[in-house]
Design a protein around this motif. Structure first.
Motif, PDB file in Angstrom:
ATOM      1  N   LYS A  30      33.592  69.897  17.758  1.00 29.70           N
ATOM      2  CA  LYS A  30      34.435  69.189  17.021  1.00 29.70           C
ATOM      3  C   LYS A  30      33.642  68.055  16.301  1.00 29.70           C
ATOM      4  N   THR A  31      32.681  67.614  17.008  1.00 31.01           N
ATOM      5  CA  THR A  31      31.622  66.691  16.185  1.00 31.01           C
ATOM      6  C   THR A  31      30.688  67.089  15.347  1.00 31.01           C
ATOM      7  N   ALA A  32      30.666  68.519  15.170  1.00 32.07           N
ATOM      8  CA  ALA A  32      29.545  69.073  14.413  1.00 32.07           C
ATOM      9  C   ALA A  32      29.878  68.652  13.123  1.00 32.07           C
ATOM     10  N   ILE A  33      31.247  69.182  12.613  1.00 32.25           N
ATOM     11  CA  ILE A  33      31.693  68.791  11.315  1.00 32.25           C
ATOM     12  C   ILE A  33      31.087  67.252  10.621  1.00 32.25           C
ATOM     13  N   PRO A  34      31.542  66.157  11.209  1.00 37.07           N
ATOM     14  CA  PRO A  34      31.150  64.931  10.523  1.00 37.07           C
ATOM     15  C   PRO A  34      29.823  64.615  10.964  1.00 37.07           C
ATOM     16  N   SER A  35      29.147  64.918  12.240  1.00 41.75           N
ATOM     17  CA  SER A  35      27.673  64.770  12.319  1.00 41.75           C
ATOM     18  C   SER A  35      26.846  65.392  11.184  1.00 41.75           C
ATOM     19  N   ASN A  36      27.349  66.652  10.941  1.00 48.44           N
ATOM     20  CA  ASN A  36      26.408  67.252   9.773  1.00 48.44           C
ATOM     21  C   ASN A  36      26.761  66.517   8.430  1.00 48.44           C
ATOM     22  N   ILE A  37      27.948  66.162   8.341  1.00 47.67           N
ATOM     23  CA  ILE A  37      28.091  65.537   6.668  1.00 47.67           C
ATOM     24  C   ILE A  37      27.280  64.283   6.890  1.00 47.67           C
ATOM     25  N   SER A  38      27.243  63.472   8.076  1.00 52.73           N
ATOM     26  CA  SER A  38      26.076  62.286   8.144  1.00 52.73           C
ATOM     27  C   SER A  38      25.024  62.620   7.826  1.00 52.73           C
ATOM     28  N   MET A  39      24.265  63.814   8.458  1.00 52.29           N
ATOM     29  CA  MET A  39      23.081  64.386   8.241  1.00 52.29           C
ATOM     30  C   MET A  39      23.003  64.446   6.784  1.00 52.29           C
ATOM     31  N   LEU A  40      23.770  65.148   6.034  1.00 56.61           N
ATOM     32  CA  LEU A  40      23.729  65.401   4.656  1.00 56.61           C
ATOM     33  C   LEU A  40      23.400  63.883   3.893  1.00 56.61           C
ATOM     34  N   ALA A  41      24.051  63.020   4.271  1.00 58.71           N
ATOM     35  CA  ALA A  41      24.160  61.779   3.702  1.00 58.71           C
ATOM     36  C   ALA A  41      22.989  61.142   4.010  1.00 58.71           C
ATOM     37  N   GLY A  42      22.455  61.138   5.282  1.00 58.14           N
ATOM     38  CA  GLY A  42      21.105  60.541   5.472  1.00 58.14           C
ATOM     39  C   GLY A  42      20.005  61.399   4.730  1.00 58.14           C
ATOM     40  N   THR A  43      20.308  62.705   4.640  1.00 54.81           N
ATOM     41  CA  THR A  43      19.118  63.339   3.711  1.00 54.81           C
ATOM     42  C   THR A  43      19.079  62.963   2.460  1.00 54.81           C
ATOM     43  N   ALA A  44      20.457  62.813   1.857  1.00 56.93           N
ATOM     44  CA  ALA A  44      20.405  62.175   0.414  1.00 56.93           C
ATOM     45  C   ALA A  44      19.666  60.951   0.223  1.00 56.93           C
ATOM     46  N   LEU A  45      19.806  60.071   1.153  1.00 52.27           N
ATOM     47  CA  LEU A  45      19.348  58.552   1.085  1.00 52.27           C
ATOM     48  C   LEU A  45      17.782  58.708   1.206  1.00 52.27           C
ATOM     49  N   VAL A  46      17.152  59.682   2.203  1.00 56.03           N
ATOM     50  CA  VAL A  46      16.038  59.642   2.280  1.00 56.03           C
ATOM     51  C   VAL A  46      15.193  60.337   1.083  1.00 56.03           C
TER      52      VAL A  46
ATOM     53  N   THR B 272      29.821  77.620  11.125  1.00 58.70           N
ATOM     54  CA  THR B 272      29.685  77.974  12.654  1.00 58.70           C
ATOM     55  C   THR B 272      30.909  77.239  13.237  1.00 58.70           C
ATOM     56  N   SER B 273      31.129  75.979  13.088  1.00 62.74           N
ATOM     57  CA  SER B 273      31.893  75.121  13.562  1.00 62.74           C
ATOM     58  C   SER B 273      33.401  75.454  13.376  1.00 62.74           C
ATOM     59  N   ARG B 274      33.607  75.768  12.202  1.00 61.87           N
ATOM     60  CA  ARG B 274      34.985  76.455  11.785  1.00 61.87           C
ATOM     61  C   ARG B 274      35.231  77.881  12.245  1.00 61.87           C
ATOM     62  N   ARG B 275      34.489  78.690  12.435  1.00 64.99           N
ATOM     63  CA  ARG B 275      34.483  79.895  13.171  1.00 64.99           C
ATOM     64  C   ARG B 275      34.814  79.924  14.557  1.00 64.99           C
ATOM     65  N   PHE B 276      34.158  78.595  15.352  1.00 63.73           N
ATOM     66  CA  PHE B 276      34.628  78.486  16.623  1.00 63.73           C
ATOM     67  C   PHE B 276      35.729  78.078  16.822  1.00 63.73           C
ATOM     68  N   LEU B 277      36.392  77.040  15.858  1.00 63.30           N
ATOM     69  CA  LEU B 277      37.841  76.897  15.977  1.00 63.30           C
ATOM     70  C   LEU B 277      38.676  77.797  15.992  1.00 63.30           C
ATOM     71  N   HIS B 278      38.411  78.779  14.868  1.00 63.81           N
ATOM     72  CA  HIS B 278      39.232  80.062  15.035  1.00 63.81           C
ATOM     73  C   HIS B 278      39.286  81.013  16.107  1.00 63.81           C
ATOM     74  N   SER B 279      37.936  81.114  16.585  1.00 64.03           N
ATOM     75  CA  SER B 279      37.863  81.905  17.677  1.00 64.03           C
ATOM     76  C   SER B 279      38.640  81.443  18.907  1.00 64.03           C
ATOM     77  N   GLN B 280      38.618  79.813  18.978  1.00 58.91           N
ATOM     78  CA  GLN B 280      39.448  79.329  20.061  1.00 58.91           C
ATOM     79  C   GLN B 280      40.610  79.540  19.985  1.00 58.91           C
ATOM     80  N   LYS B 281      41.552  79.610  18.692  1.00 53.98           N
ATOM     81  CA  LYS B 281      42.849  79.839  18.571  1.00 53.98           C
ATOM     82  C   LYS B 281      43.097  81.348  19.234  1.00 53.98           C
ATOM     83  N   ILE B 282      42.129  82.218  18.893  1.00 55.04           N
ATOM     84  CA  ILE B 282      42.418  83.797  19.398  1.00 55.04           C
ATOM     85  C   ILE B 282      41.999  83.878  21.108  1.00 55.04           C
ATOM     86  N   ASN B 283      41.589  82.905  21.602  1.00 47.39           N
ATOM     87  CA  ASN B 283      41.289  82.945  23.060  1.00 47.39           C
ATOM     88  C   ASN B 283      39.943  83.596  23.326  1.00 47.39           C
ATOM     89  N   PHE B 284      39.111  83.311  22.221  1.00 49.20           N
ATOM     90  CA  PHE B 284      37.717  83.784  22.555  1.00 49.20           C
ATOM     91  C   PHE B 284      37.492  85.204  22.886  1.00 49.20           C
TER      92      PHE B 284
END
Length: 709
Positions: free
Chosen positions: A28-44, A73-85
């Motif tokens: 769940k935190t992977a999407i915002p954390s990866n977006i933050s990493m992209l932002a940090g990558t851009a700054l650096v 990968t995070s989105r595929r996990f969320l989809h797999s969670q809907k179909i009970n893995f």
């Protein structure tokens, strides 16, 4: 024991649930954390782009790729969670996240490899600030799994620590030492957060488990309460039902008694009636015939017993199937029933045999209209299952008291009269006479003697030579059965084969002749007698009712007879009637290497196209056409046509019934290759054949020097 199992199950479920909570927290935190990493990558990258030139572009691309892959990968996990893995387990997803975290951390750490040499203190500070902030940022998002946290942050810490060795300055030395302290502190903090996360998650799971357990107990109590209510209702309904059953018991007993009476009536009916046609059977027929005789005695009248057999019913049954045969029998039974009076009886004995009892007969002449009506209705075409079937009846009649005074005598004499019709063309009726009893008796005696003859080896084989019309040599013989009767002497086939066919002995005689002929051929070959083949007649019943191919094969093997020495003759009429089965059997015999001939050819209706289908070697022209070839133009033309047909199919041709030289001259002139008949020799014993060859051998030739008439 049960509590331990339940506790173990609870622990197992808790472990699975805890993994699920971890996975949910991480992804769940992977999407915002990866977006933050992209932002940090851009700054650096924007800060160091000028200093590092375009080399940092590779690092930017790698970071974007890793961040994008983790988001997907995070989105595929969320989809797999809907179909009970159903496709990938939670444990596998945690391992996927662990690997991706390590790769992302390693990619972030690789930034130090793209930094220029002799960086300013400010640039160095900015670099370490970026690395340390990445580590501290991962504490919040990755503390749910301390292993994942270490997989991500350890490569970054190592990059910060070893950067001193890439750019050894006093500042980088200080920063490297500081990174050790900083990483130890952040790891300690991550462990504390992880511990609290696990405690909280465990409490949540345990609370959920307790809530579920409490909910189950509530449901069980509700079910128990409902069961008590249902049992109470059931008890009340049972009492009411039992009361009603007691009230209705008399009615049920009455119904049961009536049912038993109906069953007894049906059983009595089945015991006295034919199942297929519902006509009286033999048991009821005997009772009614006895009753009719007693009545005739009292009233001084006559009783007629008509024994009816349907002609060629077996052919219909075999060719069109038993279902059509059964429908035909039902149709005939209805027609016969409509022919008689209400006081008369139509019964079925079984198979295609019916019996009619006509009571109160004043004059035998009065039976003729009824008999003609019966002959008419049984001869009319019957349409069944899209088949138009034409049959006929053979009827024998006996009269009480002239032909018998007991049911047994009347039935036996009517049966004898019916068999007289069968033996004399069928499709008519005949009244019993005393001479028929003598004939029937003689038939029974002959059948008994024939069975004894087969058992005691009284059957013998005679041989009629077959002559080459070109060389006049004996090329083969035809095996012909004879019966050496101890009292009547040597009997030809026409005096006993019809009895053998009716008694079911034809197959036994055929096998015996085949065995004797094969043994004789082996003996002749050992003696040096140059007979090429022995022709053995095969009856239709041998093909239809026996495994002829195996019988022939075993006979050849047991007698030592070569397959080239044996020729089988099959009548044309049977091949046409049983074409499919006949062709199959003939082909199997040809595959064995047996030579095949069609006997009595010309008496059937074979066409050229039909002959092409048959695996035969020879045509045998019937004697009825050869007899008058010199006087009858039609017979002469027919024989010429048969010879032409045989030659067009590359078949050998042999004519039977050659009785004079003019026959031989005609056949030879028109291309017939072989002949047999009394002109050359009558059928003779094996000893006489050997004597013939002994005489010819003395002359130095095996040509037919004389006539054996």
């Amino acid at each position: 024991m049960f509590n331990n199992q339940e506790h173990h199950k609870q622990l197992t479920d808790s472990s699975i649930q805890l993994d699920l909570y971890r996975a949910q927290q991480l992804f769940k935190t992977a999407i915002p954390s990866n977006i933050s990493m992209l932002a940090g990558t851009a700054l650096v990258s924007s800060y160091f782009y000028d200093a590092a030139n375009t080399a940092i572009t590779l690092w930017i691309i790698a970071m974007c790729f890793m961040a994008g892959a983790r988001i997907i990968t995070s989105r595929r996990f969320l989809h797999s969670q809907k179909i009970n893995f159903t496709n990938i387990t939670v444990k596998t997803w945690l391992n996927i996240y662990l690997v991706s975290a390590f790769m992302f951390g390693s990619t972030s750490a690789s930034l130090v490899l793209f930094m220029p040499e002799n960086m300013s203190p400010i640039d160095t500070s900015i670099l370490y600030l970026a690395l340390f902030s990445t580590i501290v940022g991962s504490i919040a998002t990755l503390s749910a799994s301390i292993t994942t946290y270490l997989a991500f942050s350890s490569p970054i810490f190592l990059a910060a620590f070893f950067y001193y060795f890439i750019n050894p300055t006093q500042m980088t030395l200080f920063a490297s030492i500081a990174s050790v302290i900083y990483f130890s502190f952040t790891t300690f903090s991550a462990r504390l957060l992880n511990k609290r996360y696990l405690q909280n998650a465990s409490l949540i799971i345990e609370n959920e488990f307790l809530i579920d357990k409490l909910h189950d107990e509530i449901i069980q109590k509700e079910l128990a309460r409902q069961k008590i209510i249902d049992d109470q209702h059931t008890l009340e309904e049972t009492i009411e039902l039992r009361t009603k059953e007691l009230a209705d018991i008399n009615e049920i007993l009455v119904d049961e008694i009536n049912k038993r009476r109906r069953i007894e009536h049906n059983l009595k009916h089945l015991a006295h009636h034919d199942v297929l046609t519902n006509l009286p059977n033999r048991l009821l027929l005997d009772a009614r015939l006895n009753h009719a005789i007693e009545r005739a005695k009292r009233e001084n009248l006559q009783v007629a017993v008509m024994f009816i057999d349907l002609d060629h019913f077996k052919t219909v049954n075999d060719s069109l199937g038993h279902e059509v045969g059964d429908k035909l029998l039902m149709s005939v039974s209805n027609r016969l029933t409509n022919c008689i009076r209400e006081d008369d009886t139509v019964a079925r004995l079984g198979g295609d045999e019916f019996v009619i009892i006509i009571e109160q007969v004043h004059d035998i002449g009065n039976l003729d209209p009824l008999l003609k009506k019966i002959m008419s209705v049984t001869s009319d075409t019957i349409s069944i299952s899209e088949h138009d079937i034409s049959i006929s009846a053979s009827i024998g009649i006996s009269i009480y008291p002239d032909d018998g005074k007991s049911p047994e005598q009347l039935m036996r004499n009517a049966d004898s009269a019916m068999y007289y019709v069968k033996d004399n063309g069928r499709r008519k009726y005949h009244f019993y006479t005393k001479e028929l009893t003598t004939t029937a008796y003689n038939r029974v005696i002959l059948e008994t003697d024939l069975k004894r003859a087969i058992e005691h080896g009284q059957m013998t084989v005679y041989y009629q030579p077959q002559i080459s019309l070109t060389s006049k040599e004996i090329t083969g013989v035809e095996a012909l059965v004879r019966w050496q009767h101890p009292e009547l002497g040597l009997l030809p086939p026409k005096q006993f084969l019809f009895v053998a066919e009716q008694a079911g002995l034809l197959n036994d005689i055929g096998e015996m002749v085949l065995n004797i002929a094969c043994k004789q051929m082996v003996k002749w070959k050992q003696m040096g007698i140059p007979i090429g083949t022995v022709a053995v007649n095969v009856s239709g019943s041998q093909i239809h009712q026996t495994d002829l191919v195996n019988i022939v094969s075993e006979t050849l093997q047991q007698t030592g007879c070569n397959k080239e020495w044996l020729e089988l003759e099959i009548t044309e009429d049977f091949i046409i009637k049983k074409s499919r089965q006949a062709i199959t059997t003939l082909q199997q015999l040809r595959d064995l290497g047996i030579s095949l001939a069609i006997d009595d050819f010309g008496t059937g209706y074979s066409s050229l196209s039909y002959l092409k289908q048959l695996p035969i070697n020879k045509l045998k022209i019937d004697r009825s056409f050869v007899k008058d070839i010199n006087n009858d133009m039609e017979d002469a033309s027919l024989v010429q046509a048969i010879i032409a047909m045989g030659k067009s199919l590359n078949l050998k041709l042999i004519a039977e019934g050659v009785e004079n030289g003019s026959h031989e001259i005609f056949l030879s002139a028109h291309g017939c290759e072989y002949a047999q008949g009394y002109y050359y020799s009558k059928p003779v014993s094996a000893d006489e054949i050997e004597k013939l060859f002994s005489i010819e051998s003395e002359e130095g030739s095996y040509k037919l020097l004389g006539r054996m008439n």
